[in-house]
Write an enzyme that holds these catalytic residues in place. Structure first.
Site, PDB file in Angstrom:
ATOM      1  CG  ASN A 122     -11.947 -12.673 -18.402  1.00 31.75           C
ATOM      2  OD1 ASN A 122     -12.414 -13.364 -17.884  1.00 31.75           O
ATOM      3  ND2 ASN A 122     -10.488 -12.673 -18.444  1.00 31.75           N
ATOM      4  CE  LYS A 161      -2.434  -7.769 -27.450  1.00 34.63           C
ATOM      5  NZ  LYS A 161      -2.965  -7.748 -25.981  1.00 34.63           N
ATOM      6  CB  THR A 171      -7.609  -8.097 -16.995  1.00 31.52           C
ATOM      7  OG1 THR A 171      -6.656  -8.987 -17.357  1.00 31.52           O
ATOM      8  CG2 THR A 171      -7.362  -6.682 -17.569  1.00 31.52           C
ATOM      9  CG  ASP A 184      -6.287  -9.273 -26.614  1.00 27.70           C
ATOM     10  OD1 ASP A 184      -5.714  -8.407 -25.942  1.00 27.70           O
ATOM     11  OD2 ASP A 184      -6.711  -8.720 -27.733  1.00 27.70           O
TER      12      ASP A 184
END
Length: 444
Positions: free
Chosen positions: A240, A126, A209, A166
């Site tokens: 999103n 990450k 997602t 992200d």
């Protein structure tokens, strides 16, 4: 003292002022007790847990850039390459003022198990920065992204570490970063995912997602004798994940009635109008007050309260620790039967335990929101093959991956005598694959 408790104490002592990382480690290791105790001597001898909670590499760097007034600004960039036992590091880049090393480590640690659950060969990582793209011009965002990538490019590559988007990192930011990577390395390779469709991106990645969240929720409900059709759904967030969760929920016959942003939330008893929500959030980049102004049936409320509405299913899709114990009590009192996490660790430990105690079906983010990273891995496959699959092909693969994830965590929970505990099931199923790979590769 048990091995699990020793390692938790060690993490807290060695990583002060990183509460999100402490929380993530405790949540995972607590649910792994039964597995660790069955292999305690072997795991302790190999220091398996110590190796798993320590990132392979932590990179911090300064990111200087010039704003539109000619003033030099300085942000901090991060990349935590946590575990590469099953594949190259894979995980998003978060651009938000709240970003610090502890948050990046919590996200990277969760990513190890999430990526493992997808069944695809990707390790956990990450990254990000405390830069805030909100209110910045395109030129300022480009200046930041180019400076950020100038340093980050030293540590990433298509077979080493493949970052993605992200919070705060969308198609615009990925485009600027990819251009700079290509410019500096001369390589046209799948080093970032979430790319635009004109330069190696994957169809269905934008939706993945949110769609994946609904596919796994649908599978869980079916396996417990229920269905999404006719269910009222509370969704938090309006980014999103939330937008496409709302869209897919409607396609499956559910009725999402809420969404939220950082200033307030919407209750729309007629069901959220996805087209209007996209117009407000994706086109205008405006506040939800504009949704309420354009939609007579919608009620706008300042602050927090999205979980106070009477619903059957709750889908937290905003940010970490947004659903607390009081919210959980309200959901249970209102008859909520299922909670599935679209965001990363959006439910506090106390709230999670309360929901489970009350018999609410609960799927943690590392399983429920794995559709995004799974489709990123599918994008990597397409880049490696120099191919582009159709939306239907990618969506079909995504559906299968999410169904398989549910059955993996369901089977793991049953095998270890915790039937219905999908949190423990997800952690166990994700952990065992990584642990086996780490053992096979020796002490590295």
């Amino acid at each position: 003292m048990s091995y699990v408790d020793e390692v938790i104490e060690l993490v807290v002592a060695k990583n002060p002022a990183q509460p999100e990382f402490h929380q993530a480690v405790k949540e995972v290791l607590e649910s792994l007790r039964v597995v660790v105790e069955a292999n305690e001597e072997e795991y302790r001898k190999d220091a398996l847990l110590e190796r798993m909670v320590n990132p392979e590499r932590q990179i911090m760097f300064r990111v200087p850039w010039v704003d539109d007034k000619g003033q030099v600004q300085v942000n901090t960039g991060y990349r935590v390459q946590f575990n590469s036992a099953i594949g190259p590091y894979k995980g998003g880049l978060r651009l938000h003022p709240s970003v610090n090393i502890g948050i990046i480590k919590f996200l990277g640690f969760e990513q190890i198990f999430k990526n493992s659950l997808t069944g695809l060969p990707i390790g956990g990582g990450k990254g990000g920065s405390d830069f805030d793209p909100k209110g910045k011009s395109d030129r300022e965002v480009m200046a930041f992204c180019q400076s950020f990538m100038t340093e980050l490019m030293k540590y990433i590559g298509a077979d080493t570490d493949v970052p993605a988007g992200d919070i705060g990192t969308g198609a615009r930011e990925i485009g600027f970063m990819y251009g700079q990577y290509k410019r500096l390395t001369g390589l046209y390779e799948g080093v970032l995912t979430g790319k635009g469709l004109t330069y190696g991106g994957s169809l269905a990645r934008t939706e993945a997602t949110g769609y994946g969240l609904l596919y796994i929720t649908e599978e869980m409900l079916k396996c417990n004798g229920s269905d999404i059709k006719g269910k009222t759904i509370a969704v938090s967030g309006s980014g999103n994940v939330a937008i496409y969760a709302i869209q897919k929920a409607q396609q499956l016959g559910g009725k999402p009635v809420t969404c939220s942003d950082s200033t307030g939330w919407i209750y729309d008893p007629e069901g959220i109008d996805v087209a209007l929500l996209k117009e407000v959030k994706e086109v205008k980049r405006a506040r939800l007050t504009e949704y309420a102004a354009a939609r007579p049936s919608a009620q706008y409320h300042e602050g927090k309260g999205v979980w106070s509405v009477k619903v059957d299913i709750a889908l937290p899709c905003a940010t970490q620790n947004e659903l607390d114990l009081e919210d959980a009590k309200q959901l249970v009192a209102n008859g909520c039967i299922a909670v599935a996490e679209g965001a990363n660790m959006p439910t506090t430990m106390e709230a999670t335990e309360y929901l489970q105690e009350k018999g609410v079906w609960f799927i943690p983010g590392k399983a429920a929101n794995a559709g995004g990273v799974a489709t990123s891995a599918l994008e990597m496959s397409q880049n490696s093959e120099r191919l582009s699959w159709t939306f239907e092909e990618v969506d079909g693969k995504l559906q299968n991956i999410m169904k398989n994830i549910f059955h993996s965590l369901d089977d793991a929970a049953k095998k270890y005598g915790m039937e219905g505990n999908y949190v423990a099931g997800a952690n166990i199923a994700g952990f065992l694959k990584v642990a086996e790979a780490m053992k096979a590769q020796g002490i590295v």
